[in-house]
Design a protein around this motif. Structure first.
Motif, PDB file in Angstrom:
ATOM      1  N   GLY A  41       0.798  -1.226   0.000  1.00 16.90           N
ATOM      2  CA  GLY A  41       0.000   0.000   0.000  1.00 16.90           C
ATOM      3  C   GLY A  41       0.826   1.270   0.000  1.00 16.90           C
ATOM      4  N   THR A  42       2.038   1.203   0.524  1.00 13.05           N
ATOM      5  CA  THR A  42       2.911   2.377   0.581  1.00 13.05           C
ATOM      6  C   THR A  42       3.985   2.365  -0.496  1.00 13.05           C
ATOM      7  OG1 THR A  42       4.301   1.248   2.218  1.00 13.05           O
ATOM      8  CG2 THR A  42       2.577   2.735   3.061  1.00 13.05           C
ATOM      9  N   GLY A  43       4.123   1.242  -1.205  1.00 16.19           N
ATOM     10  CA  GLY A  43       5.166   1.131  -2.216  1.00 16.19           C
ATOM     11  C   GLY A  43       6.547   0.947  -1.628  1.00 16.19           C
ATOM     12  N   LEU A  44       6.627   0.506  -0.381  1.00 17.19           N
ATOM     13  CA  LEU A  44       7.909   0.309   0.286  1.00 17.19           C
ATOM     14  C   LEU A  44       8.372  -1.139   0.157  1.00 17.19           C
ATOM     15  CD1 LEU A  44       7.210   2.250   3.615  1.00 17.19           C
ATOM     16  CD2 LEU A  44       8.602   3.042   1.699  1.00 17.19           C
ATOM     17  N   HIS A  45       9.701  -1.332   0.197  1.00 22.10           N
ATOM     18  CA  HIS A  45      10.235  -2.673   0.313  1.00 22.10           C
ATOM     19  C   HIS A  45       9.763  -3.237   1.650  1.00 22.10           C
ATOM     20  CE1 HIS A  45      13.151  -5.921   0.933  1.00 22.10           C
ATOM     21  NE2 HIS A  45      13.329  -5.908  -0.383  1.00 22.10           N
ATOM     22  N   ILE A  46       9.492  -4.526   1.702  1.00 22.59           N
ATOM     23  CA  ILE A  46       8.916  -5.114   2.902  1.00 22.59           C
ATOM     24  C   ILE A  46       9.817  -4.936   4.130  1.00 22.59           C
ATOM     25  CG2 ILE A  46       9.832  -7.456   2.552  1.00 22.59           C
ATOM     26  CD1 ILE A  46       6.919  -8.393   3.401  1.00 22.59           C
ATOM     27  N   ALA A  47      11.138  -4.974   3.935  1.00 27.39           N
ATOM     28  CA  ALA A  47      12.060  -4.778   5.062  1.00 27.39           C
ATOM     29  C   ALA A  47      11.999  -3.340   5.568  1.00 27.39           C
ATOM     30  CB  ALA A  47      13.484  -5.137   4.637  1.00 27.39           C
ATOM     31  N   THR A  48      11.877  -2.386   4.640  1.00 27.04           N
ATOM     32  CA  THR A  48      11.759  -0.979   5.033  1.00 27.04           C
ATOM     33  C   THR A  48      10.460  -0.743   5.787  1.00 27.04           C
ATOM     34  OG1 THR A  48      13.013  -0.324   3.078  1.00 27.04           O
ATOM     35  CG2 THR A  48      11.739   1.394   4.187  1.00 27.04           C
ATOM     36  N   ALA A  49       9.383  -1.317   5.278  1.00 25.33           N
ATOM     37  CA  ALA A  49       8.083  -1.175   5.949  1.00 25.33           C
ATOM     38  C   ALA A  49       8.146  -1.752   7.354  1.00 25.33           C
ATOM     39  CB  ALA A  49       7.002  -1.870   5.137  1.00 25.33           C
ATOM     40  N   GLN A  50       8.799  -2.862   7.516  1.00 20.95           N
ATOM     41  CA  GLN A  50       8.899  -3.491   8.830  1.00 20.95           C
ATOM     42  C   GLN A  50       9.686  -2.614   9.804  1.00 20.95           C
ATOM     43  OE1 GLN A  50      10.996  -7.329   9.097  1.00 20.95           O
ATOM     44  NE2 GLN A  50       9.284  -8.049  10.356  1.00 20.95           N
ATOM     45  N   ARG A  51      10.788  -2.020   9.338  1.00 17.88           N
ATOM     46  CA  ARG A  51      11.587  -1.148  10.208  1.00 17.88           C
ATOM     47  C   ARG A  51      10.757   0.053  10.660  1.00 17.88           C
ATOM     48  NH1 ARG A  51      15.763  -2.317   6.508  1.00 17.88           N
ATOM     49  NH2 ARG A  51      15.438  -0.345   5.405  1.00 17.88           N
ATOM     50  N   ILE A  52      10.020   0.647   9.728  1.00 14.75           N
ATOM     51  CA  ILE A  52       9.203   1.814  10.069  1.00 14.75           C
ATOM     52  C   ILE A  52       8.113   1.419  11.056  1.00 14.75           C
ATOM     53  CG2 ILE A  52       7.525   3.457   9.125  1.00 14.75           C
ATOM     54  CD1 ILE A  52       9.257   3.538   6.582  1.00 14.75           C
ATOM     55  N   LEU A  53       7.483   0.288  10.831  1.00 15.39           N
ATOM     56  CA  LEU A  53       6.425  -0.172  11.734  1.00 15.39           C
ATOM     57  C   LEU A  53       6.972  -0.404  13.145  1.00 15.39           C
ATOM     58  CD1 LEU A  53       4.579  -2.616   9.333  1.00 15.39           C
ATOM     59  CD2 LEU A  53       3.538  -0.628  10.449  1.00 15.39           C
ATOM     60  N   ARG A  54       8.178  -0.933  13.250  1.00 15.41           N
ATOM     61  CA  ARG A  54       8.775  -1.180  14.569  1.00 15.41           C
ATOM     62  C   ARG A  54       8.997   0.130  15.324  1.00 15.41           C
ATOM     63  NH1 ARG A  54      13.231  -5.742  12.701  1.00 15.41           N
ATOM     64  NH2 ARG A  54      11.828  -7.559  12.797  1.00 15.41           N
ATOM     65  N   VAL A  55       9.497   1.143  14.599  1.00 12.13           N
ATOM     66  CA  VAL A  55       9.719   2.445  15.235  1.00 12.13           C
ATOM     67  C   VAL A  55       8.385   3.054  15.686  1.00 12.13           C
ATOM     68  CG1 VAL A  55      10.494   4.816  14.860  1.00 12.13           C
ATOM     69  CG2 VAL A  55      11.857   2.908  13.971  1.00 12.13           C
ATOM     70  N   LEU A  56       7.401   3.022  14.804  1.00 16.48           N
ATOM     71  CA  LEU A  56       6.086   3.585  15.140  1.00 16.48           C
ATOM     72  C   LEU A  56       5.430   2.814  16.286  1.00 16.48           C
ATOM     73  CD1 LEU A  56       4.749   4.226  11.523  1.00 16.48           C
ATOM     74  CD2 LEU A  56       5.396   5.969  13.197  1.00 16.48           C
ATOM     75  N   GLU A  57       5.666   1.514  16.330  1.00 13.91           N
ATOM     76  CA  GLU A  57       5.100   0.709  17.416  1.00 13.91           C
ATOM     77  C   GLU A  57       5.746   1.067  18.747  1.00 13.91           C
ATOM     78  OE1 GLU A  57       3.996  -3.987  18.321  1.00 13.91           O
ATOM     79  OE2 GLU A  57       5.327  -3.467  16.650  1.00 13.91           O
ATOM     80  N   ARG A  58       7.056   1.317  18.730  1.00 17.35           N
ATOM     81  CA  ARG A  58       7.732   1.714  19.969  1.00 17.35           C
ATOM     82  C   ARG A  58       7.183   3.035  20.498  1.00 17.35           C
ATOM     83  NH1 ARG A  58      12.574  -0.152  17.453  1.00 17.35           N
ATOM     84  NH2 ARG A  58      13.205   1.980  16.971  1.00 17.35           N
ATOM     85  N   ARG A  59       6.770   3.920  19.571  1.00 15.56           N
ATOM     86  CA  ARG A  59       6.235   5.215  19.976  1.00 15.56           C
ATOM     87  C   ARG A  59       4.706   5.202  20.131  1.00 15.56           C
ATOM     88  NH1 ARG A  59      10.151   9.224  19.501  1.00 15.56           N
ATOM     89  NH2 ARG A  59       8.635  10.369  20.749  1.00 15.56           N
ATOM     90  N   ASN A  60       4.114   4.023  20.017  1.00 20.23           N
ATOM     91  CA  ASN A  60       2.667   3.814  20.202  1.00 20.23           C
ATOM     92  C   ASN A  60       1.798   4.475  19.136  1.00 20.23           C
ATOM     93  OD1 ASN A  60       2.768   2.223  22.643  1.00 20.23           O
ATOM     94  ND2 ASN A  60       3.357   4.104  23.712  1.00 20.23           N
ATOM     95  N   TYR A  61       2.396   4.804  17.992  1.00 21.80           N
ATOM     96  CA  TYR A  61       1.580   5.306  16.880  1.00 21.80           C
ATOM     97  C   TYR A  61       1.035   4.150  16.042  1.00 21.80           C
ATOM     98  CZ  TYR A  61       2.568  10.175  17.746  1.00 21.80           C
ATOM     99  OH  TYR A  61       2.619  11.424  18.316  1.00 21.80           O
ATOM    100  N   VAL A  62       1.588   2.963  16.267  1.00 24.25           N
ATOM    101  CA  VAL A  62       1.106   1.751  15.627  1.00 24.25           C
ATOM    102  C   VAL A  62       0.986   0.675  16.695  1.00 24.25           C
ATOM    103  CG1 VAL A  62       1.824  -0.152  14.121  1.00 24.25           C
ATOM    104  CG2 VAL A  62       1.926   2.186  13.281  1.00 24.25           C
ATOM    105  N   ALA A  63      -0.081  -0.127  16.582  1.00 24.54           N
ATOM    106  CA  ALA A  63      -0.265  -1.269  17.476  1.00 24.54           C
ATOM    107  C   ALA A  63      -0.326  -2.527  16.626  1.00 24.54           C
ATOM    108  CB  ALA A  63      -1.542  -1.108  18.291  1.00 24.54           C
ATOM    109  N   GLN A  64       0.138  -3.646  17.191  1.00 23.97           N
ATOM    110  CA  GLN A  64       0.136  -4.911  16.470  1.00 23.97           C
ATOM    111  C   GLN A  64      -0.529  -5.980  17.321  1.00 23.97           C
ATOM    112  OE1 GLN A  64       3.958  -6.711  15.789  1.00 23.97           O
ATOM    113  NE2 GLN A  64       3.227  -8.047  14.144  1.00 23.97           N
ATOM    114  N   ASP A  65      -1.382  -6.776  16.683  1.00 29.53           N
ATOM    115  CA  ASP A  65      -1.941  -7.953  17.328  1.00 29.53           C
ATOM    116  C   ASP A  65      -2.037  -9.067  16.291  1.00 29.53           C
ATOM    117  OD1 ASP A  65      -4.160  -7.376  15.758  1.00 29.53           O
ATOM    118  OD2 ASP A  65      -5.282  -6.458  17.392  1.00 29.53           O
ATOM    119  N   SER A  66      -2.765 -10.119  16.617  1.00 31.34           N
ATOM    120  CA  SER A  66      -2.825 -11.274  15.715  1.00 31.34           C
ATOM    121  C   SER A  66      -3.458 -10.940  14.367  1.00 31.34           C
ATOM    122  CB  SER A  66      -3.608 -12.407  16.377  1.00 31.34           C
ATOM    123  OG  SER A  66      -4.929 -11.978  16.692  1.00 31.34           O
ATOM    124  N   ALA A  67      -4.261  -9.866  14.314  1.00 34.16           N
ATOM    125  CA  ALA A  67      -4.920  -9.481  13.066  1.00 34.16           C
ATOM    126  C   ALA A  67      -4.024  -8.651  12.164  1.00 34.16           C
ATOM    127  CB  ALA A  67      -6.214  -8.719  13.356  1.00 34.16           C
TER     128      ALA A  67
END
Length: 255
Positions: A41-67
């Motif tokens: 959806g963002t046109g990012l390489h999957i590894a780049t998307a994962q790194r960004i998601l990890r940073v955002l998750e640490r700052r609570n702008y993104v949440a992750q669960d089983s879904a």
């Protein structure tokens, strides 16, 4: 050294933009997304998307669960800060309260965010709507009150916002060719308000008008919405007058 510094700055800015792209995608999705969906959806390489998601998750702008991944609680806190601290929202709210009380219709204020509008404030009327007008939700520019934002753009700007759309389709089943829609937008700009029926929701009617600064900048759009039976043709002139007055009042108070 100067070139190295400029390159590093560009890289940093691009990283920030990518992070916002991810948050925007999750905000618009309406459901949790898997990592592959975020990358696609963002046109990012999957590894780049994962790194960004990890940073955002640490700052609570993104949440992750089983879904999958979704917007986190920090985004809600930022939205709350906007609602309680934004000058335009604070200025508009008492005017919207008066408008809703006077007409018995739901009154709201929208602002433009990119190619969409976001409802920044809403006051319910005496007659409840059959559908929700979501504060903070993104709504299209080509339907309902969004047309007012498009009306005050030039043709190039409108085309960019419409994203190559060849016709405008409404919830009521109408299919308006693009040239005809552009003429409609010209009429909205000339008369200073828009009336919408069965556009975003079947059975709904709205009247909207621009809130403009002294310099002519479009700050937002004020709107009243109701059911068809709440806003018959013989009441339209009164409602248009009240909405135009409310838009002028918000603009005057916002200066």
């Amino acid at each position: 050294m100067a070139d190295d510094g400029a390159g590093q700055e560009r890289s940093t800015m691009r990283s920030v933009e990518r992070a916002f792209d991810v948050v925007d995608l999750l905000s618009d999705s309406g459901r949790p997304l898997r990592l592959a969906e975020v990358a696609r959806g963002t046109g990012l390489h999957i590894a780049t998307a994962q790194r960004i998601l990890r940073v955002l998750e640490r700052r609570n702008y993104v949440a992750q669960d089983s879904a999958g991944y979704s917007v986190g609680a920090a985004a809600l806190a930022a939205a709350h800060s906007f609602l309680v601290g934004n000058h335009l929202v604070l200025t508009a709210t008492p005017v919207l309260q008066e408008l809703a009380a006077a007409l018995g219709l739901t009154a709201s204020l929208s602002v433009r965010v990119g190619a969409a509008r976001v409802m920044a404030a809403r006051v319910e009327g005496a007659s409840p709507l059959r559908y929700q007008l979501p504060v903070g939700g993104r709504l299209p520019l080509h339907l309902g009150a969004g047309k007012v934002f498009l009306a005050y753009m030039d043709r190039e700007g409108r085309s960019g916002m419409l994203g190559g759309m060849e016709k405008v389709e409404t919830a009521g089943g109408a299919a308006i060719p693009l040239d005809e829609f552009m003429t409609l937008l010209d009429e909205v700009a000339a008369q200073g308000y828009a009336v919408s029926r069965n556009e975003r929701v079947v059975g709904a009617v709205s009247v909207s008008a621009p809130v403009r600064s002294r310099e002519g900048e479009l700050l937002g759009v004020v709107q009243v919405s109701g059911r068809e039976e709440d806003l018959p043709e013989d009441r339209l002139a009164e409602v248009i007058r009240e909405v135009l007055n409310a838009a002028s009042s918000i603009a005057a108070r916002a200066r």
